[in-house]
Design a protein around this motif. Sequence first.
Motif, mmCIF file in Angstrom:
data_model
loop_
_atom_site.group_PDB
_atom_site.id
_atom_site.type_symbol
_atom_site.label_atom_id
_atom_site.label_comp_id
_atom_site.label_asym_id
_atom_site.label_seq_id
_atom_site.Cartn_x
_atom_site.Cartn_y
_atom_site.Cartn_z
ATOM 1 N N GLN A 163 0.767 -1.357 0.002
ATOM 2 C CA GLN A 163 -0.131 -0.100 -0.135
ATOM 3 C C GLN A 163 1.053 1.169 -0.123
ATOM 4 N N ARG A 168 -3.253 -1.559 -4.369
ATOM 5 C CA ARG A 168 -4.579 -1.960 -3.220
ATOM 6 C C ARG A 168 -4.315 -3.390 -3.173
ATOM 7 N N HIS A 170 -6.446 -6.623 -1.697
ATOM 8 C CA HIS A 170 -7.864 -7.285 -1.298
ATOM 9 C C HIS A 170 -7.695 -8.600 -0.780
ATOM 10 N N ASP A 191 -7.671 -3.168 1.822
ATOM 11 C CA ASP A 191 -8.532 -2.237 1.099
ATOM 12 C C ASP A 191 -9.739 -2.933 0.918
ATOM 13 N N SER A 192 -9.981 -4.165 0.929
ATOM 14 C CA SER A 192 -11.345 -4.831 0.661
ATOM 15 C C SER A 192 -11.308 -6.308 1.359
#
Length: 298
Positions: A163, A168, A170, A191-192
Amino acid sequence: MNDDLAPLHARIDRTNELLQRMLAEVAKTPSTHAIFVDAGYLYAAAGRLVAGTEDRRAFDLDAEALIEALIDKARSVFADSRLLRVYWYDGARRRIHTAEQQSIAELPDVKVRLGNLNANNQQKGVDSLIRSDLESLARHRAISDAALLGGDEDLVSAVEAAQGYGARVHLWGIEAPEGRNQADPLLWEVDSQRTLDLDFFKPYVSRHTTHSVEGTVALRPAREDVRFVGAQIAAKWLAARGRDALLELLPGHPYLPGSVDQDLLVEAEGLLQYSLRGQADLRRALRDGFWEHLRAQY
Protein backbone atom coordinates in the motif's frame (compact mmCIF):
# COMPACT_ATOMS: atom_id res chain seq x y z
CA MET A 1 3.55 39.04 -26.61
CA ASN A 2 6.99 40.19 -25.48
CA ASP A 3 9.59 38.70 -27.85
CA ASP A 4 11.83 37.91 -24.88
CA LEU A 5 9.15 35.66 -23.44
CA ALA A 6 8.39 33.80 -26.67
CA PRO A 7 11.01 31.05 -26.12
CA LEU A 8 9.72 30.49 -22.58
CA HIS A 9 6.13 30.15 -23.77
CA ALA A 10 7.29 27.76 -26.49
CA ARG A 11 9.02 25.56 -23.90
CA ILE A 12 5.91 25.61 -21.69
CA ASP A 13 3.72 24.60 -24.63
CA ARG A 14 6.15 21.81 -25.48
CA THR A 15 6.17 20.58 -21.87
CA ASN A 16 2.36 20.61 -21.75
CA GLU A 17 2.25 18.65 -25.00
CA LEU A 18 4.63 16.02 -23.62
CA LEU A 19 2.61 15.74 -20.41
CA GLN A 20 -0.61 15.27 -22.36
CA ARG A 21 1.00 12.51 -24.42
CA MET A 22 2.31 10.82 -21.29
CA LEU A 23 -1.12 10.97 -19.62
CA ALA A 24 -2.72 9.56 -22.75
CA GLU A 25 -0.28 6.63 -22.71
CA VAL A 26 -0.91 6.00 -19.01
CA ALA A 27 -4.67 6.01 -19.66
CA LYS A 28 -4.21 3.33 -22.34
CA THR A 29 -2.06 1.12 -20.10
CA PRO A 30 -4.24 -1.62 -18.58
CA SER A 31 -4.32 -2.18 -14.86
CA THR A 32 -2.55 -5.32 -13.69
CA HIS A 33 -3.38 -7.63 -10.80
CA ALA A 34 -1.72 -10.65 -9.20
CA ILE A 35 -3.02 -13.38 -6.89
CA PHE A 36 -1.04 -14.34 -3.79
CA VAL A 37 -1.96 -17.67 -2.19
CA ASP A 38 -0.73 -18.78 1.22
CA ALA A 39 -1.05 -22.52 0.59
CA GLY A 40 -0.78 -23.34 4.30
CA TYR A 41 -3.87 -21.26 5.03
CA LEU A 42 -5.63 -22.60 1.95
CA TYR A 43 -5.14 -26.29 2.78
CA ALA A 44 -6.03 -25.84 6.44
CA ALA A 45 -9.12 -23.69 5.94
CA ALA A 46 -10.47 -25.44 2.82
CA GLY A 47 -9.78 -28.87 4.33
CA ARG A 48 -11.63 -27.94 7.50
CA LEU A 49 -14.54 -26.46 5.54
CA VAL A 50 -15.04 -29.27 3.00
CA ALA A 51 -13.44 -32.41 4.46
CA GLY A 52 -13.71 -31.62 8.16
CA THR A 53 -9.95 -31.86 8.76
CA GLU A 54 -6.82 -29.74 8.35
CA ASP A 55 -4.62 -32.82 7.80
CA ARG A 56 -3.42 -32.68 4.18
CA ARG A 57 -2.96 -36.45 4.18
CA ALA A 58 -6.70 -36.97 4.65
CA PHE A 59 -7.94 -35.22 1.52
CA ASP A 60 -7.10 -34.33 -2.07
CA LEU A 61 -7.02 -30.74 -3.27
CA ASP A 62 -7.17 -30.25 -7.03
CA ALA A 63 -4.76 -27.33 -7.05
CA GLU A 64 -4.73 -26.88 -10.82
CA ALA A 65 -8.49 -26.56 -11.09
CA LEU A 66 -8.67 -24.37 -7.99
CA ILE A 67 -6.03 -22.00 -9.35
CA GLU A 68 -8.03 -21.66 -12.55
CA ALA A 69 -11.14 -20.91 -10.46
CA LEU A 70 -9.22 -18.22 -8.56
CA ILE A 71 -8.03 -16.71 -11.85
CA ASP A 72 -11.62 -16.75 -13.12
CA LYS A 73 -12.82 -15.08 -9.91
CA ALA A 74 -10.15 -12.39 -10.20
CA ARG A 75 -11.11 -11.80 -13.83
CA SER A 76 -14.66 -10.98 -12.71
CA VAL A 77 -13.53 -8.83 -9.76
CA PHE A 78 -10.88 -6.89 -11.70
CA ALA A 79 -12.83 -6.62 -14.92
CA ASP A 80 -10.63 -3.99 -16.60
CA SER A 81 -7.33 -5.51 -15.48
CA ARG A 82 -4.97 -8.19 -16.77
CA LEU A 83 -3.39 -10.97 -14.72
CA LEU A 84 0.34 -10.78 -14.07
CA ARG A 85 0.56 -14.22 -12.46
CA VAL A 86 -0.47 -16.36 -9.49
CA TYR A 87 2.06 -16.62 -6.65
CA TRP A 88 1.76 -19.87 -4.68
CA TYR A 89 3.53 -19.92 -1.31
CA ASP A 90 4.10 -23.22 0.47
CA GLY A 91 6.57 -24.97 2.75
CA ALA A 92 8.87 -27.88 1.91
CA ARG A 93 11.70 -29.75 3.60
CA ARG A 94 14.96 -28.00 2.69
CA ARG A 95 12.89 -26.03 0.14
CA ILE A 96 12.85 -29.03 -2.23
CA HIS A 97 9.65 -29.23 -4.29
CA THR A 98 7.31 -32.14 -3.64
CA ALA A 99 5.75 -33.84 -6.68
CA GLU A 100 2.56 -31.84 -6.14
CA GLN A 101 4.43 -28.55 -5.82
CA GLN A 102 6.40 -29.33 -8.96
CA SER A 103 3.20 -29.97 -10.93
CA ILE A 104 1.81 -26.65 -9.68
CA ALA A 105 5.03 -24.87 -10.67
CA GLU A 106 4.63 -26.20 -14.22
CA LEU A 107 1.24 -24.52 -14.64
CA PRO A 108 1.09 -21.44 -16.89
CA ASP A 109 1.13 -18.06 -15.13
CA VAL A 110 1.97 -19.66 -11.75
CA LYS A 111 5.08 -19.01 -9.65
CA VAL A 112 5.74 -21.35 -6.71
CA ARG A 113 7.73 -19.87 -3.84
CA LEU A 114 8.85 -22.18 -1.04
CA GLY A 115 9.64 -21.55 2.60
CA ASN A 116 10.98 -24.19 4.94
CA LEU A 117 8.91 -26.86 6.66
CA ASN A 118 10.08 -27.66 10.19
CA ALA A 119 9.84 -30.92 12.14
CA ASN A 120 6.30 -30.03 13.26
CA ASN A 121 5.19 -29.45 9.64
CA GLN A 122 4.99 -25.70 10.26
CA GLN A 123 5.83 -23.25 7.49
CA LYS A 124 8.77 -20.93 8.11
CA GLY A 125 9.69 -17.94 5.96
CA VAL A 126 6.52 -17.87 3.85
CA ASP A 127 5.26 -14.54 5.24
CA SER A 128 8.57 -12.86 4.43
CA LEU A 129 8.42 -14.19 0.86
CA ILE A 130 4.92 -12.76 0.43
CA ARG A 131 6.04 -9.39 1.79
CA SER A 132 9.11 -9.33 -0.47
CA ASP A 133 7.09 -10.06 -3.61
CA LEU A 134 4.21 -7.72 -2.75
CA GLU A 135 6.54 -4.84 -1.94
CA SER A 136 8.75 -5.36 -4.99
CA LEU A 137 5.86 -5.61 -7.45
CA ALA A 138 4.14 -2.55 -5.98
CA ARG A 139 7.37 -0.53 -5.93
CA HIS A 140 8.04 -1.25 -9.61
CA ARG A 141 4.40 -0.53 -10.54
CA ALA A 142 4.07 -4.09 -11.87
CA ILE A 143 0.64 -4.43 -10.20
CA SER A 144 -2.13 -2.05 -9.27
CA ASP A 145 -4.17 -4.62 -7.30
CA ALA A 146 -3.26 -7.69 -5.25
CA ALA A 147 -5.69 -10.44 -4.25
CA LEU A 148 -4.25 -12.03 -1.11
CA LEU A 149 -5.63 -15.40 0.03
CA GLY A 150 -4.38 -15.77 3.59
CA GLY A 151 -5.19 -15.10 7.20
CA ASP A 152 -2.00 -14.72 9.27
CA GLU A 153 -1.48 -11.51 11.24
CA ASP A 154 2.17 -11.55 10.09
CA LEU A 155 0.90 -10.56 6.62
CA VAL A 156 -0.03 -7.09 7.89
CA SER A 157 3.48 -5.78 7.16
CA ALA A 158 3.24 -7.14 3.60
CA VAL A 159 -0.04 -5.31 3.07
CA GLU A 160 1.38 -2.06 4.47
CA ALA A 161 4.48 -2.32 2.28
CA ALA A 162 2.44 -2.75 -0.91
CA GLN A 163 0.00 0.00 0.00
CA GLY A 164 2.93 2.33 0.68
CA TYR A 165 3.76 2.16 -3.03
CA GLY A 166 0.18 2.77 -4.15
CA ALA A 167 -1.09 -0.78 -4.73
CA ARG A 168 -4.49 -1.82 -3.42
CA VAL A 169 -4.60 -5.09 -1.46
CA HIS A 170 -7.79 -7.16 -1.42
CA LEU A 171 -8.01 -9.91 1.20
CA TRP A 172 -9.71 -13.14 0.13
CA GLY A 173 -10.70 -15.58 2.85
CA ILE A 174 -12.25 -19.01 3.18
CA GLU A 175 -15.53 -19.51 4.98
CA ALA A 176 -14.99 -20.78 8.53
CA PRO A 177 -17.45 -23.35 9.95
CA GLU A 178 -17.11 -21.59 13.29
CA GLY A 179 -15.70 -18.19 14.20
CA ARG A 180 -13.00 -16.65 12.03
CA ASN A 181 -9.85 -18.01 10.40
CA GLN A 182 -8.28 -14.62 9.60
CA ALA A 183 -6.61 -12.24 12.05
CA ASP A 184 -8.50 -9.05 12.89
CA PRO A 185 -5.49 -6.74 12.31
CA LEU A 186 -5.18 -8.13 8.79
CA LEU A 187 -8.88 -7.55 8.13
CA TRP A 188 -8.54 -3.96 9.35
CA GLU A 189 -5.54 -3.17 7.16
CA VAL A 190 -6.65 -4.29 3.68
CA ASP A 191 -8.57 -2.27 1.11
CA SER A 192 -11.39 -4.79 0.70
CA GLN A 193 -12.47 -8.22 1.93
CA ARG A 194 -14.10 -11.16 0.19
CA THR A 195 -15.04 -14.60 1.56
CA LEU A 196 -15.11 -17.68 -0.69
CA ASP A 197 -17.72 -20.14 0.54
CA LEU A 198 -18.27 -23.89 0.69
CA ASP A 199 -19.84 -24.06 -2.77
CA PHE A 200 -16.72 -22.45 -4.25
CA PHE A 201 -14.33 -25.01 -2.75
CA LYS A 202 -16.46 -28.16 -2.77
CA PRO A 203 -15.55 -29.17 -6.37
CA TYR A 204 -11.82 -29.03 -5.61
CA VAL A 205 -11.52 -30.77 -2.23
CA SER A 206 -12.38 -34.41 -1.57
CA ARG A 207 -11.46 -37.04 0.98
CA HIS A 208 -9.14 -39.75 -0.26
CA THR A 209 -10.95 -42.49 -2.13
CA THR A 210 -9.90 -45.82 -3.64
CA HIS A 211 -10.94 -46.33 -7.25
CA SER A 212 -12.25 -49.88 -7.45
CA VAL A 213 -14.78 -51.97 -9.32
CA GLU A 214 -15.77 -55.33 -7.79
CA GLY A 215 -12.67 -55.31 -5.59
CA THR A 216 -10.16 -54.53 -8.35
CA VAL A 217 -8.26 -51.29 -8.67
CA ALA A 218 -9.26 -49.27 -11.74
CA LEU A 219 -6.47 -48.74 -14.27
CA ARG A 220 -5.25 -45.20 -14.72
CA PRO A 221 -6.21 -44.02 -18.20
CA ALA A 222 -3.52 -42.92 -20.65
CA ARG A 223 -3.12 -39.21 -21.35
CA GLU A 224 -4.11 -39.66 -25.00
CA ASP A 225 -7.33 -41.43 -23.96
CA VAL A 226 -8.18 -38.53 -21.65
CA ARG A 227 -7.32 -36.03 -24.38
CA PHE A 228 -9.67 -37.85 -26.77
CA VAL A 229 -12.47 -37.72 -24.19
CA GLY A 230 -11.88 -33.97 -23.88
CA ALA A 231 -12.32 -33.60 -27.63
CA GLN A 232 -15.51 -35.70 -27.53
CA ILE A 233 -17.00 -33.50 -24.83
CA ALA A 234 -15.98 -30.37 -26.75
CA ALA A 235 -17.86 -31.62 -29.81
CA LYS A 236 -21.00 -32.13 -27.72
CA TRP A 237 -20.53 -28.75 -26.04
CA LEU A 238 -20.22 -26.96 -29.38
CA ALA A 239 -23.22 -28.75 -30.86
CA ALA A 240 -25.36 -27.78 -27.88
CA ARG A 241 -24.23 -24.15 -27.52
CA GLY A 242 -23.22 -23.04 -30.99
CA ARG A 243 -20.62 -20.75 -32.52
CA ASP A 244 -21.56 -17.64 -30.50
CA ALA A 245 -20.72 -19.43 -27.26
CA LEU A 246 -17.45 -20.57 -28.82
CA LEU A 247 -16.49 -17.00 -29.72
CA GLU A 248 -17.14 -15.94 -26.13
CA LEU A 249 -14.98 -18.76 -24.80
CA LEU A 250 -11.94 -18.38 -27.07
CA PRO A 251 -10.49 -15.14 -25.61
CA GLY A 252 -10.04 -16.91 -22.27
CA HIS A 253 -7.68 -19.59 -23.67
CA PRO A 254 -6.01 -21.51 -22.02
CA TYR A 255 -8.39 -21.00 -19.09
CA LEU A 256 -11.97 -22.24 -18.90
CA PRO A 257 -14.69 -20.55 -16.83
CA GLY A 258 -15.23 -22.40 -13.57
CA SER A 259 -18.67 -23.70 -14.53
CA VAL A 260 -17.47 -25.05 -17.89
CA ASP A 261 -14.40 -26.63 -16.30
CA GLN A 262 -16.47 -28.41 -13.67
CA ASP A 263 -18.97 -29.72 -16.24
CA LEU A 264 -16.03 -30.97 -18.29
CA LEU A 265 -14.53 -32.75 -15.28
CA VAL A 266 -17.76 -34.42 -14.18
CA GLU A 267 -18.65 -35.64 -17.67
CA ALA A 268 -15.11 -36.92 -18.30
CA GLU A 269 -15.05 -38.86 -15.04
CA GLY A 270 -18.34 -40.48 -16.01
CA LEU A 271 -17.02 -41.53 -19.42
CA LEU A 272 -13.68 -42.74 -18.07
CA GLN A 273 -15.09 -44.31 -14.89
CA TYR A 274 -12.10 -42.84 -13.12
CA SER A 275 -11.66 -39.87 -10.76
CA LEU A 276 -9.45 -37.09 -12.10
CA ARG A 277 -9.37 -35.23 -8.77
CA GLY A 278 -5.78 -34.50 -7.85
CA GLN A 279 -4.56 -35.85 -11.22
CA ALA A 280 -2.98 -32.65 -12.56
CA ASP A 281 -1.45 -34.20 -15.70
CA LEU A 282 -4.68 -35.92 -16.71
CA ARG A 283 -6.73 -32.79 -16.04
CA ARG A 284 -4.34 -30.90 -18.30
CA ALA A 285 -4.71 -33.52 -21.03
CA LEU A 286 -8.49 -33.30 -20.73
CA ARG A 287 -8.48 -29.52 -21.18
CA ASP A 288 -5.96 -29.79 -24.03
CA GLY A 289 -8.27 -32.12 -25.90
CA PHE A 290 -11.25 -29.87 -25.23
CA TRP A 291 -9.43 -26.76 -26.47
CA GLU A 292 -7.84 -28.46 -29.48
CA HIS A 293 -11.21 -29.49 -30.84
CA LEU A 294 -12.78 -26.07 -30.27
CA ARG A 295 -9.89 -24.14 -31.78
CA ALA A 296 -9.91 -26.41 -34.81
CA GLN A 297 -13.52 -25.38 -35.45
CA TYR A 298 -12.80 -21.62 -35.31
